[in-house]
Design an enzyme around this catalytic site. Sequence first.
Site, mmCIF file in Angstrom:
data_model
loop_
_atom_site.group_PDB
_atom_site.id
_atom_site.type_symbol
_atom_site.label_atom_id
_atom_site.label_comp_id
_atom_site.label_asym_id
_atom_site.label_seq_id
_atom_site.Cartn_x
_atom_site.Cartn_y
_atom_site.Cartn_z
ATOM 1 N N ASP A 97 0.995 -1.139 -0.034
ATOM 2 C CA ASP A 97 0.060 -0.007 -0.042
ATOM 3 C C ASP A 97 0.940 1.381 0.004
ATOM 4 O OD1 ASP A 97 0.843 -0.727 2.584
ATOM 5 O OD2 ASP A 97 -0.860 0.377 3.440
ATOM 6 N N GLU A 160 0.256 -1.468 5.676
ATOM 7 C CA GLU A 160 0.973 -1.069 6.568
ATOM 8 C C GLU A 160 0.924 0.175 6.871
ATOM 9 O OE1 GLU A 160 4.553 0.843 8.275
ATOM 10 O OE2 GLU A 160 3.368 1.080 6.230
HETATM 11 ZN ZN LIG Z 1 6.613 1.971 4.443
#
Ligand SMILES: [Zn+2]
Length: 427
Positions: A97, A160
Amino acid sequence: MNTLDLDGLNNRIDAKRDELIALTQDLIRIPTLNPPGEFYDDCAHFLGERLAARQFEVEYIRAQGAPGDSDRYPRMNVVARRESSPGPCVHFNSHIDVVAVGQGWQQDPFAAALVGDRIYGRGACDMKGGLAASIIAVEAYLEMHPDHPGAIEISGTADEESGGYGGVAYLAERGIMAKPRLDHVIIPEPLNKDRVCLGHRGVWWAEIETKGHIAHGSMPFDGDCAVRHMAAVLDRFERELFPHLASKHTNMPVVPDGAKQSTLNINSIHGGVGEDFEGLPAPLVPDSCRMIIDRRFLIEEDLSVVKREVIDLLDGIKGEREKFDYAIRDLFEVIPTMTDEGAPVVNAVSHAIQAVLNKPATMVVSPGTYDQKHIDRIGKLSDCIAYGPGILTLAHQPDEYVEVQDMIDSAKVMAIALHNLLHGNAA
Ligand SMILES: [Zn+2]
């Protein structure tokens, strides 16, 4: 064969320069924006298909029920494993992401233009450049050592940037990114190619609300203004809390230097009723004001003490200020984590940095948090670091880029470290 032909490996990675550029560009051109979690499925399958063609066993794991998971935005993860004989498992984990684009770009954030030695784009540095470098490192290594001992894994994981609950945390809970399946983990986050990142500081997010009493704006004496109460909180923060936090220093090698102390950011303040549809203010005394704080703490600090400092300060105001009332709510917390400097993965990567860059590795700790926390806390695996190309301060910025030479150099470091970890040479 246990010996490594260092020149052969380095030459092979150099020869893959164009392939590395193309792979990085392909990854940036999949706009895996989080929120909302766009194109995770496409990115996971792009990685999985490439690695399946190189004899990896590929698993796609959707984090069903994780925050944000839906059929429209599935929290899709990919884990690829290549195992030839018994031995240690070395895992490279990258998040797929990227954060929102934001303002101020000169470059197209998803065109992945190569300008000179730089590839521009959202996620170039954080962390599709690192992901591409780790794949090229593994592929070059496999061409020379198809009969390596142990197992090599590469994962691309979700979310994340929003806490990792639909990514590494989910996989760690299911034993996939955990001991005993894994032995050594390298996370190619952009910490600069000559640095080994041992861990990160802790986080406490909280909302503080001051309470008032609503009344007509023309007669504020009949009400009690929650915003003025919040001003009293801010005043105490300025006079007492910020100097106190600045006095707390850590022995963790945190970079940059400003983050070697405890810090607190005021993320936002909202008080009172907003304007009406004509843009005119509501003639009301605010009965509520809310502030979000982002406190980053050190490995030497205890989270309960971190919270107590703020609560004691608020209680102190309560004792002094008439009608002062507040509520505090925890939003998010992460305990600091730091791998031992003598750990095998630290040794392996440090030696490889010396071999490739001809200088000693610098040990650092990240000011912000990343997925290492889940591997450590949930996966119970402490032999984990962040190491990868890219300049940390470019992450999340406009015109984010990664330098091709940094990716080449860090791919060499990762391939050498991989060899030594698979052969148990790093302990
Ligand atoms: Zn990162």
